[in-house]
Design a protein around this motif. Structure first.
Motif, PDB file in Angstrom:
ATOM      1  N   PHE A 307       0.836  -1.201   0.000  1.00  0.00           N
ATOM      2  CA  PHE A 307       0.000   0.000   0.000  1.00  0.00           C
ATOM      3  C   PHE A 307       0.869   1.249   0.000  1.00  0.00           C
ATOM      4  O   PHE A 307       0.621   2.206  -0.751  1.00  0.00           O
ATOM      5  CB  PHE A 307      -0.903  -0.011   1.237  1.00  0.00           C
ATOM      6  CG  PHE A 307      -1.947   1.065   1.240  1.00  0.00           C
ATOM      7  CD1 PHE A 307      -3.162   0.868   0.611  1.00  0.00           C
ATOM      8  CD2 PHE A 307      -1.723   2.275   1.885  1.00  0.00           C
ATOM      9  CE1 PHE A 307      -4.147   1.858   0.615  1.00  0.00           C
ATOM     10  CE2 PHE A 307      -2.687   3.268   1.891  1.00  0.00           C
ATOM     11  CZ  PHE A 307      -3.907   3.060   1.258  1.00  0.00           C
ATOM     12  N   GLN A 308       1.905   1.251   0.803  1.00  0.00           N
ATOM     13  CA  GLN A 308       2.803   2.397   0.882  1.00  0.00           C
ATOM     14  C   GLN A 308       3.519   2.614  -0.441  1.00  0.00           C
ATOM     15  O   GLN A 308       3.701   3.753  -0.888  1.00  0.00           O
ATOM     16  CB  GLN A 308       3.806   2.186   2.016  1.00  0.00           C
ATOM     17  CG  GLN A 308       4.742   3.362   2.240  1.00  0.00           C
ATOM     18  CD  GLN A 308       5.536   3.206   3.528  1.00  0.00           C
ATOM     19  OE1 GLN A 308       4.984   3.014   4.599  1.00  0.00           O
ATOM     20  NE2 GLN A 308       6.841   3.295   3.418  1.00  0.00           N
ATOM     21  N   GLU A 309       3.921   1.538  -1.094  1.00  0.00           N
ATOM     22  CA  GLU A 309       4.641   1.629  -2.361  1.00  0.00           C
ATOM     23  C   GLU A 309       3.752   2.196  -3.464  1.00  0.00           C
ATOM     24  O   GLU A 309       4.223   2.956  -4.328  1.00  0.00           O
ATOM     25  CB  GLU A 309       5.156   0.238  -2.765  1.00  0.00           C
ATOM     26  CG  GLU A 309       6.057   0.238  -3.985  1.00  0.00           C
ATOM     27  CD  GLU A 309       7.371   0.975  -3.761  1.00  0.00           C
ATOM     28  OE1 GLU A 309       7.959   1.428  -4.760  1.00  0.00           O
ATOM     29  OE2 GLU A 309       7.802   1.102  -2.591  1.00  0.00           O
ATOM     30  N   ILE A 310       2.472   1.867  -3.436  1.00  0.00           N
ATOM     31  CA  ILE A 310       1.551   2.377  -4.458  1.00  0.00           C
ATOM     32  C   ILE A 310       1.534   3.904  -4.457  1.00  0.00           C
ATOM     33  O   ILE A 310       1.466   4.538  -5.518  1.00  0.00           O
ATOM     34  CB  ILE A 310       0.121   1.822  -4.219  1.00  0.00           C
ATOM     35  CG1 ILE A 310       0.089   0.310  -4.508  1.00  0.00           C
ATOM     36  CG2 ILE A 310      -0.904   2.541  -5.098  1.00  0.00           C
ATOM     37  CD1 ILE A 310      -1.219  -0.355  -4.129  1.00  0.00           C
ATOM     38  N   PHE A 311       1.646   4.507  -3.291  1.00  0.00           N
ATOM     39  CA  PHE A 311       1.558   5.961  -3.193  1.00  0.00           C
ATOM     40  C   PHE A 311       2.882   6.662  -3.489  1.00  0.00           C
ATOM     41  O   PHE A 311       3.032   7.853  -3.207  1.00  0.00           O
ATOM     42  CB  PHE A 311       1.004   6.365  -1.825  1.00  0.00           C
ATOM     43  CG  PHE A 311      -0.485   6.234  -1.736  1.00  0.00           C
ATOM     44  CD1 PHE A 311      -1.310   7.288  -2.098  1.00  0.00           C
ATOM     45  CD2 PHE A 311      -1.070   5.043  -1.344  1.00  0.00           C
ATOM     46  CE1 PHE A 311      -2.692   7.163  -2.045  1.00  0.00           C
ATOM     47  CE2 PHE A 311      -2.446   4.908  -1.287  1.00  0.00           C
ATOM     48  CZ  PHE A 311      -3.266   5.958  -1.640  1.00  0.00           C
ATOM     49  N   THR A 312       3.816   5.935  -4.079  1.00  0.00           N
ATOM     50  CA  THR A 312       5.009   6.588  -4.625  1.00  0.00           C
ATOM     51  C   THR A 312       4.843   6.827  -6.125  1.00  0.00           C
ATOM     52  O   THR A 312       5.673   7.483  -6.750  1.00  0.00           O
ATOM     53  CB  THR A 312       6.268   5.726  -4.386  1.00  0.00           C
ATOM     54  OG1 THR A 312       6.132   4.481  -5.102  1.00  0.00           O
ATOM     55  CG2 THR A 312       6.463   5.447  -2.912  1.00  0.00           C
ATOM     56  N   ILE A 313       3.769   6.302  -6.690  1.00  0.00           N
ATOM     57  CA  ILE A 313       3.499   6.436  -8.125  1.00  0.00           C
ATOM     58  C   ILE A 313       2.798   7.763  -8.387  1.00  0.00           C
ATOM     59  O   ILE A 313       1.972   8.214  -7.588  1.00  0.00           O
ATOM     60  CB  ILE A 313       2.627   5.256  -8.611  1.00  0.00           C
ATOM     61  CG1 ILE A 313       3.418   3.946  -8.484  1.00  0.00           C
ATOM     62  CG2 ILE A 313       2.162   5.463 -10.042  1.00  0.00           C
ATOM     63  CD1 ILE A 313       2.574   2.716  -8.685  1.00  0.00           C
ATOM     64  N   GLN A 314       3.097   8.401  -9.497  1.00  0.00           N
ATOM     65  CA  GLN A 314       2.513   9.696  -9.814  1.00  0.00           C
ATOM     66  C   GLN A 314       1.609   9.641 -11.043  1.00  0.00           C
ATOM     67  O   GLN A 314       1.270  10.677 -11.619  1.00  0.00           O
ATOM     68  CB  GLN A 314       3.617  10.742 -10.016  1.00  0.00           C
ATOM     69  CG  GLN A 314       4.468  10.953  -8.764  1.00  0.00           C
ATOM     70  CD  GLN A 314       5.501  12.053  -8.936  1.00  0.00           C
ATOM     71  OE1 GLN A 314       5.460  12.815  -9.889  1.00  0.00           O
ATOM     72  NE2 GLN A 314       6.434  12.138  -7.999  1.00  0.00           N
ATOM     73  N   ASN A 315       1.207   8.458 -11.437  1.00  0.00           N
ATOM     74  CA  ASN A 315       0.321   8.290 -12.580  1.00  0.00           C
ATOM     75  C   ASN A 315      -1.040   7.807 -12.089  1.00  0.00           C
ATOM     76  O   ASN A 315      -1.140   6.762 -11.450  1.00  0.00           O
ATOM     77  CB  ASN A 315       0.931   7.281 -13.566  1.00  0.00           C
ATOM     78  CG  ASN A 315       0.057   7.062 -14.772  1.00  0.00           C
ATOM     79  OD1 ASN A 315      -0.920   6.318 -14.713  1.00  0.00           O
ATOM     80  ND2 ASN A 315       0.413   7.701 -15.879  1.00  0.00           N
ATOM     81  N   ARG A 316      -2.086   8.574 -12.386  1.00  0.00           N
ATOM     82  CA  ARG A 316      -3.413   8.269 -11.872  1.00  0.00           C
ATOM     83  C   ARG A 316      -3.915   6.899 -12.348  1.00  0.00           C
ATOM     84  O   ARG A 316      -4.418   6.110 -11.546  1.00  0.00           O
ATOM     85  CB  ARG A 316      -4.407   9.355 -12.300  1.00  0.00           C
ATOM     86  CG  ARG A 316      -5.842   9.103 -11.827  1.00  0.00           C
ATOM     87  CD  ARG A 316      -6.803  10.131 -12.404  1.00  0.00           C
ATOM     88  NE  ARG A 316      -8.178   9.807 -12.080  1.00  0.00           N
ATOM     89  CZ  ARG A 316      -8.859  10.305 -11.060  1.00  0.00           C
ATOM     90  NH1 ARG A 316      -8.278  11.157 -10.233  1.00  0.00           N
ATOM     91  NH2 ARG A 316     -10.117   9.956 -10.848  1.00  0.00           N
ATOM     92  N   HIS A 317      -3.762   6.623 -13.630  1.00  0.00           N
ATOM     93  CA  HIS A 317      -4.273   5.358 -14.177  1.00  0.00           C
ATOM     94  C   HIS A 317      -3.559   4.162 -13.549  1.00  0.00           C
ATOM     95  O   HIS A 317      -4.199   3.184 -13.124  1.00  0.00           O
ATOM     96  CB  HIS A 317      -4.105   5.337 -15.692  1.00  0.00           C
ATOM     97  CG  HIS A 317      -4.541   4.046 -16.323  1.00  0.00           C
ATOM     98  ND1 HIS A 317      -5.861   3.683 -16.438  1.00  0.00           N
ATOM     99  CD2 HIS A 317      -3.810   3.015 -16.857  1.00  0.00           C
ATOM    100  CE1 HIS A 317      -5.944   2.500 -17.015  1.00  0.00           C
ATOM    101  NE2 HIS A 317      -4.722   2.073 -17.285  1.00  0.00           N
ATOM    102  N   GLN A 318      -2.231   4.256 -13.478  1.00  0.00           N
ATOM    103  CA  GLN A 318      -1.468   3.154 -12.894  1.00  0.00           C
ATOM    104  C   GLN A 318      -1.778   3.012 -11.409  1.00  0.00           C
ATOM    105  O   GLN A 318      -1.920   1.896 -10.897  1.00  0.00           O
ATOM    106  CB  GLN A 318       0.033   3.405 -13.105  1.00  0.00           C
ATOM    107  CG  GLN A 318       0.914   2.236 -12.675  1.00  0.00           C
ATOM    108  CD  GLN A 318       2.390   2.522 -12.916  1.00  0.00           C
ATOM    109  OE1 GLN A 318       2.762   3.612 -13.366  1.00  0.00           O
ATOM    110  NE2 GLN A 318       3.229   1.535 -12.613  1.00  0.00           N
TER     111      GLN A 318
END
Length: 405
Positions: A307-318
């Protein structure tokens, strides 16, 4: 005027008709009294028309001045009223103090500089005054400075509550995320706090309609307040609060398993801290626990890391794709605390997903909250909401106090 009187007149920055005409030093009391006066027959300008007007009557007043070395110093003066033939009788303001204050401007400047760095009660003890008198000084300068704050450019705000006193007693903070300053603070944590913020914003040149982004937690009251009073704002649910929900779920799984797995006792922070913040001993113990593949807490921990790793992404779709997968896996895990978090994320989907576009968080508010709570602890509380809010503005508001020097 003798040499000593002339010296003190210069030191105080007095200009005619004001001058020191008497200096008294009491050794036993370690006290210096400076008497300021004006010559008989002096005239003072009318505040309305500027016409020089004669003195109507006088009344002696006293102000605390900066200490003379280790001795307390006081100014005495006959405060006069002038009589304008056209505009009536008016009080003559003295140049060294504001009306209604028992302190000189320089003394108040010293107080304001000190209370930014240490508790009011400590300052009161150092300067031999009561904290109530100092709190009135703070209230004056904070209110005066806030009257000049320009909020016309405010567009992105963060909102959070902080504890004012023990028990369920809260203050809601509204922070400008771009300027990194406290805009508004008010008692309570309900939807009405947004109405008060909107009014305060408008009074200082801002507009609730110009707010485009809001970062906040999942509070239903906050959601209601934003919907009613910030019509053009898109909500971003703070990822730190979301992460807090996941952490609480992991710890709930651990607590439910600790009776059957005694090794989990006193291991709470091993699962809640980021791996990089664990010391060598903690890392070794965590790795040993993770070897047990049947450990439910270890499974919950892996969900936390993902869950924490997901919020390092800056692409909405991904981000949306990965979050949906995480929710489905969490719901299928059978770990009830994590299932609850998955449904919470699903029920707040738009605001959760908004983070991948706005990238705004309440991180600055968490820091502000820490500063306020530390100041409150040092002061042993501020007794009233008003005092606490004034200190919040003083510490976090980036106010221009316009103090004399």
């Amino acid at each position: 005027m003798d040499q000593g009187q002339h010296l003190f007149t210069l030191a105080l920055g007095l200009v005619p008709p004001w001058a020191v005409d008497d200096v008294r030093f009491t050794v036993e009391e370690k006290r210096l009294d400076l008497h300021v006066n004006f010559p008989r027959g002096s005239h003072f300008p009318c505040p309305t028309c500027g016409q020089d007007c004669p003195v109507y009557d006088t009344q002696e007043e006293v102000w605390r001045q900066l200490d003379f070395f280790q001795h307390a110093a006081y100014l005495h003066a006959r405060v006069s009223r002038r009589q304008c033939p056209e505009h009536g009788i008016h009080l003559v303001p003295v140049p060294w103090a504001r009306e209604g204050s028992g302190f000189t401007l320089l003394f108040e400047a010293l107080v304001m500089a000190m209370v930014r760095e240490m508790p009011v009660r400590t300052v009161a003890q150092l300067i031999r005054e009561t904290d109530q008198r100092l709190l009135r000084v703070i209230d004056h300068y904070v209110a005066q400075a806030r009257a000049h704050v320009d909020m016309a450019d405010v567009q992105a705000i963060g909102i959070d509550e902080t504890s004012s006193r023990r028990g369920h007693d809260y203050i809601t903070l509204f922070v400008d995320l771009n300027a990194r300053r406290l805009l508004f603070a008010t008692p309570g944590k309900d939807a009405q706090t947004f109405e008060k913020f909107s009014e305060g914003l408008q009074a200082r040149g801002g507009s609730a309609k110009r707010i485009t982004d809001v970062s906040m937690d999942l509070s239903l009251a906050f959601q209601k307040g934003a919907a009613e009073h910030l019509p053009n704002a898109e909500i971003t649910f703070d990822r730190f609060h979301l992460m807090k929900l996941v952490n609480e779920a992991v710890d709930a799984v651990r607590k439910g398993e600790v009776l059957s797995q005694p090794d989990l006792k006193k291991s709470r922070w091993l699962w809640l801290k980021n791996p990089g913040k664990l010391n060598t001993k903690q890392k070794a113990k965590l790795q040993e626990l993770l070897k047990n593949q049947n450990l439910k807490t270890a499974q919950a921990y892996q969900y936390r890391l993902t869950f924490q790793e997901i919020f390092t992404i800056q692409n909405r779709h991904q981000g949306a794709t990965l979050l949906k997968a995480w929710m489905e896996n969490a719901k299928a895990s059978g770990l009830r605390p994590l299932v609850k978090v998955a449904y919470t994320v699903m029920n707040h989907w738009d605001g959760v997903l908004r983070w991948f576009e706005s990238q705004i968080t309440n991180g600055i508010l968490e820091g502000f909250n820490s500063l306020l709570q530390a100041a409150k602890a040092k002061a042993r509380g501020y007794r009233t909401h008003k005092n606490f809010i004034n200190m919040a503005y003083l510490i976090l508001g980036k106010l221009d106090l316009r103090l004399p020097t």
